[in-house]
Design a protein around this motif. Structure first.
Motif, PDB file in Angstrom:
ATOM      1  N   ALA A   1      39.054  72.523  42.554  1.00 18.00           N
ATOM      2  CA  ALA A   1      37.721  73.015  42.170  1.00 18.00           C
ATOM      3  C   ALA A   1      37.626  73.213  40.665  1.00 18.00           C
ATOM      4  CB  ALA A   1      37.412  74.315  42.905  1.00 18.00           C
ATOM      5  N   ARG A   2      38.685  73.749  40.068  1.00 21.06           N
ATOM      6  CA  ARG A   2      38.666  73.953  38.614  1.00 21.06           C
ATOM      7  C   ARG A   2      38.632  72.615  37.870  1.00 21.06           C
ATOM      8  NH1 ARG A   2      42.252  78.235  40.183  1.00 21.06           N
ATOM      9  NH2 ARG A   2      44.092  76.922  39.804  1.00 21.06           N
TER      10      ARG A   2
ATOM     11  N   ALA B   1      32.761  77.521  47.336  1.00 18.02           N
ATOM     12  CA  ALA B   1      33.891  77.800  46.454  1.00 18.02           C
ATOM     13  C   ALA B   1      34.243  76.594  45.591  1.00 18.02           C
ATOM     14  CB  ALA B   1      35.100  78.234  47.272  1.00 18.02           C
ATOM     15  N   THR B   2      33.984  75.381  46.087  1.00 14.30           N
ATOM     16  CA  THR B   2      34.300  74.175  45.319  1.00 14.30           C
ATOM     17  C   THR B   2      33.445  74.067  44.063  1.00 14.30           C
ATOM     18  OG1 THR B   2      35.020  72.999  47.307  1.00 14.30           O
ATOM     19  CG2 THR B   2      34.371  71.655  45.415  1.00 14.30           C
ATOM     20  N   VAL B   3      32.163  74.472  44.142  1.00 16.13           N
ATOM     21  CA  VAL B   3      31.279  74.337  42.976  1.00 16.13           C
ATOM     22  C   VAL B   3      31.064  75.656  42.239  1.00 16.13           C
ATOM     23  CG1 VAL B   3      30.077  72.293  43.804  1.00 16.13           C
ATOM     24  CG2 VAL B   3      29.263  74.563  44.508  1.00 16.13           C
ATOM     25  N   ARG B   4      31.678  76.741  42.742  1.00 13.37           N
ATOM     26  CA  ARG B   4      31.493  78.035  42.082  1.00 13.37           C
ATOM     27  C   ARG B   4      32.019  78.052  40.651  1.00 13.37           C
ATOM     28  NH1 ARG B   4      33.488  81.458  46.011  1.00 13.37           N
ATOM     29  NH2 ARG B   4      31.455  81.386  47.037  1.00 13.37           N
ATOM     30  N   PRO B   5      33.203  77.470  40.346  1.00 15.57           N
ATOM     31  CA  PRO B   5      33.639  77.466  38.946  1.00 15.57           C
ATOM     32  C   PRO B   5      32.661  76.748  38.022  1.00 15.57           C
ATOM     33  CG  PRO B   5      35.476  76.942  40.399  1.00 15.57           C
ATOM     34  CD  PRO B   5      34.242  76.924  41.250  1.00 15.57           C
TER      35      PRO B   5
ATOM     36  N   PHE C   1      27.540  49.443  45.960  1.00 17.75           N
ATOM     37  CA  PHE C   1      28.338  50.440  45.273  1.00 17.75           C
ATOM     38  C   PHE C   1      29.412  49.763  44.424  1.00 17.75           C
ATOM     39  CE2 PHE C   1      26.882  52.734  49.137  1.00 17.75           C
ATOM     40  CZ  PHE C   1      26.158  53.729  48.497  1.00 17.75           C
ATOM     41  N   GLU C   2      29.733  50.413  43.304  1.00 23.94           N
ATOM     42  CA  GLU C   2      30.739  49.880  42.393  1.00 23.94           C
ATOM     43  C   GLU C   2      32.158  50.153  42.884  1.00 23.94           C
ATOM     44  OE1 GLU C   2      30.192  51.237  38.413  1.00 23.94           O
ATOM     45  OE2 GLU C   2      28.010  51.116  38.532  1.00 23.94           O
ATOM     46  N   SER C   3      32.311  50.985  43.887  1.00 28.67           N
ATOM     47  CA  SER C   3      33.626  51.477  44.280  1.00 28.67           C
ATOM     48  C   SER C   3      33.863  51.256  45.771  1.00 28.67           C
ATOM     49  CB  SER C   3      33.731  52.975  43.967  1.00 28.67           C
ATOM     50  OG  SER C   3      33.286  53.265  42.657  1.00 28.67           O
ATOM     51  N   PRO C   4      35.131  51.302  46.196  1.00 25.77           N
ATOM     52  CA  PRO C   4      35.437  51.239  47.630  1.00 25.77           C
ATOM     53  C   PRO C   4      34.771  52.390  48.375  1.00 25.77           C
ATOM     54  CG  PRO C   4      37.424  50.979  46.311  1.00 25.77           C
ATOM     55  CD  PRO C   4      36.345  51.399  45.369  1.00 25.77           C
ATOM     56  N   LEU C   5      34.481  52.187  49.633  1.00 27.49           N
ATOM     57  CA  LEU C   5      33.815  53.209  50.428  1.00 27.49           C
ATOM     58  C   LEU C   5      34.842  54.202  50.949  1.00 27.49           C
ATOM     59  CD1 LEU C   5      31.187  51.106  52.399  1.00 27.49           C
ATOM     60  CD2 LEU C   5      31.092  52.026  50.071  1.00 27.49           C
ATOM     61  N   GLN C   6      35.045  55.283  50.207  1.00 28.91           N
ATOM     62  CA  GLN C   6      35.966  56.346  50.600  1.00 28.91           C
ATOM     63  C   GLN C   6      35.401  57.684  50.132  1.00 28.91           C
ATOM     64  OE1 GLN C   6      39.764  56.118  48.396  1.00 28.91           O
ATOM     65  NE2 GLN C   6      38.906  54.366  47.318  1.00 28.91           N
ATOM     66  N   TRP C   7      35.970  58.768  50.648  1.00 27.39           N
ATOM     67  CA  TRP C   7      35.374  60.096  50.420  1.00 27.39           C
ATOM     68  C   TRP C   7      36.410  61.183  50.675  1.00 27.39           C
ATOM     69  CZ3 TRP C   7      32.654  56.165  52.867  1.00 27.39           C
ATOM     70  CH2 TRP C   7      33.086  55.862  54.167  1.00 27.39           C
ATOM     71  N   LYS C   8      37.490  61.156  49.929  1.00 21.22           N
ATOM     72  CA  LYS C   8      38.550  62.130  50.105  1.00 21.22           C
ATOM     73  C   LYS C   8      38.104  63.517  49.648  1.00 21.22           C
ATOM     74  CE  LYS C   8      42.290  58.753  49.577  1.00 21.22           C
ATOM     75  NZ  LYS C   8      43.511  58.384  48.807  1.00 21.22           N
ATOM     76  N   LYS C   9      38.793  64.536  50.157  1.00 23.23           N
ATOM     77  CA  LYS C   9      38.470  65.909  49.757  1.00 23.23           C
ATOM     78  C   LYS C   9      38.610  66.075  48.245  1.00 23.23           C
ATOM     79  CE  LYS C   9      39.822  68.080  54.125  1.00 23.23           C
ATOM     80  NZ  LYS C   9      40.766  69.010  54.799  1.00 23.23           N
ATOM     81  N   GLY C  10      37.581  66.675  47.629  1.00 24.44           N
ATOM     82  CA  GLY C  10      37.591  66.873  46.187  1.00 24.44           C
ATOM     83  C   GLY C  10      37.092  65.688  45.397  1.00 24.44           C
TER      84      GLY C  10
ATOM     85  N   THR D   1      34.490  58.755  42.261  1.00 23.87           N
ATOM     86  CA  THR D   1      35.563  59.332  41.439  1.00 23.87           C
ATOM     87  C   THR D   1      36.565  59.988  42.377  1.00 23.87           C
ATOM     88  OG1 THR D   1      34.052  59.752  39.606  1.00 23.87           O
ATOM     89  CG2 THR D   1      36.135  60.945  39.602  1.00 23.87           C
ATOM     90  N   PRO D   2      37.812  59.571  42.359  1.00 21.43           N
ATOM     91  CA  PRO D   2      38.807  60.141  43.273  1.00 21.43           C
ATOM     92  C   PRO D   2      39.036  61.626  43.006  1.00 21.43           C
ATOM     93  CG  PRO D   2      39.621  58.131  42.227  1.00 21.43           C
ATOM     94  CD  PRO D   2      38.369  58.518  41.509  1.00 21.43           C
ATOM     95  N   PRO D   3      39.623  62.318  43.966  1.00 23.14           N
ATOM     96  CA  PRO D   3      39.885  63.756  43.776  1.00 23.14           C
ATOM     97  C   PRO D   3      40.964  63.970  42.744  1.00 23.14           C
ATOM     98  CG  PRO D   3      40.900  62.984  45.797  1.00 23.14           C
ATOM     99  CD  PRO D   3      40.049  61.851  45.292  1.00 23.14           C
ATOM    100  N   PRO D   4      41.027  65.180  42.162  1.00 19.03           N
ATOM    101  CA  PRO D   4      42.109  65.492  41.232  1.00 19.03           C
ATOM    102  C   PRO D   4      43.452  65.407  41.939  1.00 19.03           C
ATOM    103  CG  PRO D   4      40.373  67.162  41.159  1.00 19.03           C
ATOM    104  CD  PRO D   4      40.079  66.295  42.330  1.00 19.03           C
TER     105      PRO D   4
END
Length: 319
Positions: A199-200, A224-228, A287-296, A314-317
């Motif tokens: 989240a940070r 909580a993910t967007v609170r910071p 879409f410019e990117s592969p179709l995926q949606w990982k947490k974060g 944009t992949p997760p951190p």
């Protein structure tokens, strides 16, 4: 002289107050947030649309006119005042372009920007600004010293050209552990330690792009993910029913149609985002990117007249 993108902005003005008269707010992590406002000042010249940039001799940079809020001022009032004080030009505020944030020493600074159509005034050198330039957007983008200002001007010009266009950063909530190991109401399941770190990092990534509104599913892991990010930008997290787990993609598409002329961060769930991206792809959106949606992860969607016309993943951190 154009400063390097990596150079930190040394300040946003000398205002010492905020709406309500307090000096600054604090993030949930205890960092002091200093509030400021500015504008993308524009006019129609012989070369078409022109944008006003200001040169600050103290920092030898080219940036947008902005400054801190005076005691009791609103962001809008500060934006108009700072433009006139620094550049001599006056005008009326238009659309809210959004807010960006950045760290300077031990403080977090947030600047809310509006469009402002110049309708009078003239420049005279002063203590803060020794020169200004009216430039076509492409030249302005090349001269600006900070990447965040480039992003703000790019968004502002887009809003001028396409007032009903929108940019949506669709965030899948960060890691919240295993559903099966949580014995209480699933709406209350919090982020894990990994999720808090994600989240940070998500916040740091999105602070450089203008954000006008932040909306979330009412589930705690989404909020909580967007609170910071909300804390850093002095924004509220608005609860949006269409982002709740289980919402059909058709309802999400209907909701996206309401987001016109804005830059939004939306936080939702894996099923909502996967079904939405799949639905849009089936409808012919490229879409410019592969179709995926990982947490974060974040899907940045471009909308025109309420219709999604493209997107980038944009992949997760890591970590």
């Amino acid at each position: 002289r154009r400063a390097a993108y990596a150079q930190q902005d040394a300040g946003v003005g000398t205002g010492t107050g905020t709406p309500g008269g307090t000096l600054a707010s604090m993030t949930s992590g205890g960092t002091r947030v200093v509030k400021a406002a500015g504008a993308v000042v524009h006019r129609t010249g012989e070369r078409g649309t022109e944008v006003l940039l200001a040169h600050r001799p103290k920092y030898d940079d080219w940036s947008l006119p902005k400054g801190g809020l005076d005691d009791g001022e609103s962001y809008e009032q500060a934006a108009v005042r700072e433009v006139e004080e620094e550049t001599g030009f006056t005008g009326e505020l238009g659309a809210h372009v959004g807010a960006v944030g950045y760290a300077v020493r031990n403080e977090q600074k947030v600047v809310h920007y509006w469009l402002l159509a110049a309708n009078g005034g003239s420049f005279a050198p002063n203590l803060e600004v020794d020169a200004v330039e009216w430039l076509p957007p492409k030249k302005a983008l090349r001269l600006l010293s900070y990447r965040r200002d480039v992003n703000v001007v790019a968004q502002a010009v887009s809003q001028l050209r396409r007032p009903k266009a929108a940019v949506v950063h669709f965030v899948r909530h960060a890691n919240a552990g295993q559903r099966s190991s949580w014995t209480k109401d699933d709406h209350l399941r919090p982020l894990s330690k990994k999720g808090l770190r994600q989240a940070r990092t998500i916040s740091r990534r999105l602070l450089e792009v203008p954000v006008a509104t932040i909306r979330s599913s009412y589930y705690e892991r989404c909020k909580a993910t967007v609170r910071p990010l909300a804390d850093a930008l002095d924004c509220e997290v608005v609860h949006e029913p269409a982002l709740a787990e289980g919402t059909p993609p058709e309802e999400v598409v209907d909701y996206l149609r309401t987001l016109r002329g804005t830059t939004a961060v939306l936080c939702s769930h894996g099923d909502v985002i996967s079904n939405l991206i799949g639905h849009l792809a089936a409808e012919g959106v490229r879409f410019e990117s592969p179709l995926q949606w990982k947490k974060g992860s974040v899907w940045t969607l471009e909308l025109r007249k309420g219709k999604v016309v493209g997107g980038k993943y944009t992949p997760p951190p890591s970590g």
